[in-house]
Design an enzyme around this catalytic site. Structure first.
Site, short mmCIF file in Angstrom:
data_model
loop_
_atom_site.label_atom_id
_atom_site.label_comp_id
_atom_site.label_asym_id
_atom_site.label_seq_id
_atom_site.Cartn_x
_atom_site.Cartn_y
_atom_site.Cartn_z
N LYS A 11 46.76 -38.42 -2.31
CA LYS A 11 47.99 -38.76 -3.34
C LYS A 11 49.17 -38.88 -2.37
CE LYS A 11 46.46 -35.03 -6.48
NZ LYS A 11 46.86 -33.65 -7.36
N TYR A 51 44.73 -39.02 -15.97
CA TYR A 51 45.38 -37.30 -16.08
C TYR A 51 45.21 -37.38 -17.60
CZ TYR A 51 45.77 -36.04 -11.24
OH TYR A 51 45.70 -35.61 -9.90
N THR A 93 44.63 -25.20 -5.83
CA THR A 93 45.62 -26.30 -6.33
C THR A 93 47.15 -25.88 -5.58
OG1 THR A 93 44.53 -26.21 -8.47
CG2 THR A 93 46.67 -27.24 -8.61
N ASN A 114 50.16 -31.96 -3.92
CA ASN A 114 49.37 -31.08 -3.02
C ASN A 114 48.23 -32.13 -2.51
OD1 ASN A 114 47.96 -32.04 -5.24
ND2 ASN A 114 47.30 -29.76 -6.10
N HIS A 117 43.48 -35.11 -4.79
CA HIS A 117 42.66 -34.61 -5.96
C HIS A 117 41.22 -34.87 -5.77
CE1 HIS A 117 40.99 -35.10 -9.89
NE2 HIS A 117 40.28 -36.19 -9.38
N GLU A 128 35.29 -40.52 -13.29
CA GLU A 128 36.34 -41.00 -12.52
C GLU A 128 36.13 -42.14 -11.62
OE1 GLU A 128 38.17 -36.55 -12.77
OE2 GLU A 128 37.62 -37.15 -10.69
P1 ATP Z 1 43.39 -32.27 -9.30
O1 ATP Z 1 42.72 -32.50 -10.41
O2 ATP Z 1 44.49 -33.08 -8.77
O3 ATP Z 1 42.20 -32.35 -8.13
P2 ATP Z 1 43.33 -29.43 -9.35
O4 ATP Z 1 41.87 -29.55 -10.28
O5 ATP Z 1 43.23 -28.23 -8.47
O6 ATP Z 1 43.70 -30.66 -8.82
P3 ATP Z 1 44.38 -29.31 -12.03
O7 ATP Z 1 44.74 -27.98 -12.83
O8 ATP Z 1 43.24 -30.30 -12.65
O9 ATP Z 1 44.45 -29.07 -10.41
O10 ATP Z 1 46.12 -30.12 -11.92
C1 ATP Z 1 46.18 -31.33 -11.89
C2 ATP Z 1 47.20 -31.74 -10.78
O11 ATP Z 1 48.24 -31.42 -11.65
C3 ATP Z 1 47.34 -30.78 -9.87
O12 ATP Z 1 46.35 -31.11 -8.50
C4 ATP Z 1 48.93 -30.94 -9.33
O13 ATP Z 1 49.11 -32.31 -8.81
C5 ATP Z 1 49.22 -30.97 -11.01
N1 ATP Z 1 49.66 -29.58 -11.42
C6 ATP Z 1 48.89 -28.47 -11.51
N2 ATP Z 1 49.52 -27.60 -12.07
C7 ATP Z 1 50.78 -27.61 -11.83
C8 ATP Z 1 52.01 -27.09 -12.20
N3 ATP Z 1 52.05 -25.72 -12.53
N4 ATP Z 1 53.28 -27.61 -11.95
C9 ATP Z 1 53.04 -28.87 -11.38
N5 ATP Z 1 52.11 -29.64 -11.07
C10 ATP Z 1 50.91 -29.15 -11.32
MG MG Z 2 41.69 -30.98 -11.66
#
Ligand code: ATP
Ligand code: MG
Length: 140
Positions: A11, A51, A93, A114, A117, A128
């Site tokens: 990212k 997303y 996450t 973070n 992804h 994806e």
């Molecule tokens: P990713 O899909 O990016 O691999 P993940 O599966 O661990 O991450 P998801 O729940 O799918 O987490 O959320 C997608 C992305 O949205 C997260 O990686 C983070 O960048 C962002 N995100 C998730 N929760 C929050 C939150 N509470 N506040 C801000 N951003 C968030």
């Molecule tokens: Mg995710």
């Protein structure tokens, strides 16, 4: 265990801090092989489409802003049980909850910024991968 593929994004917070190699080394050390990789500037349309599952979440707008804030590296990773293997090395996450040695524990700035992804299922991995790569761009 079967060799499978997953999809990864390094990212903008990580590319900005020149951590592409450091993150990729973590992936490789975890037993994953990079079989496709390209550095791109995501368009807003791509980020919104990618997303789309999160479009009702309160953080959706900020997440899209973040994902287009700088270049990302999209990658296809191959390895035994690749989806889980990648999720394990990524960490939780929220970096505050991530285990020692994981990418997010070591590199993530916040729950949003973070660093990586990773696909959360083989079905989503296939979708994806197809979102960003043609078959001809994937070479094992
Ligand atoms: P990713 O899909 O990016 O691999 P993940 O599966 O661990 O991450 P998801 O729940 O799918 O987490 O959320 C997608 C992305 O949205 C997260 O990686 C983070 O960048 C962002 N995100 C998730 N929760 C929050 C939150 N509470 N506040 C801000 N951003 C968030
Ligand atoms: Mg995710």
């Amino acid at each position: 265990m079967a060799v499978t593929r997953t999809f990864s994004i390094i990212k903008p917070d990580a590319t900005r801090r020149n951590l592409t190699g450091a993150v990729t080394k973590k992936l490789e050390d975890a037993g994953l092989r990079v079989v496709a990789s390209k550095r791109i500037q995501m368009t807003r349309e791509q980020a919104e489409g990618f997303y789309a599952v999160h479009k009702e979440r309160p953080f959706f707008g900020e997440l899209v802003d973040f994902m287009v804030s700088g270049p990302v590296v999209v990658q296809v990773l191959e390895g035994e049980d690749a989806v889980k293997r990648n999720r394990d090395v990524m960490g939780a996450t929220n970096p505050a909850d991530a285990e020692e040695g994981t990418i997010r524990k070591e590199f993530a700035e916040s729950i949003e910024a973070n660093s990586v992804h990773g696909s959360d299922s083989e079905e989503n991995a296939a979708t994806e991968i197809a979102f960003f790569f043609d078959d001809s761009e994937i070479v094992g």
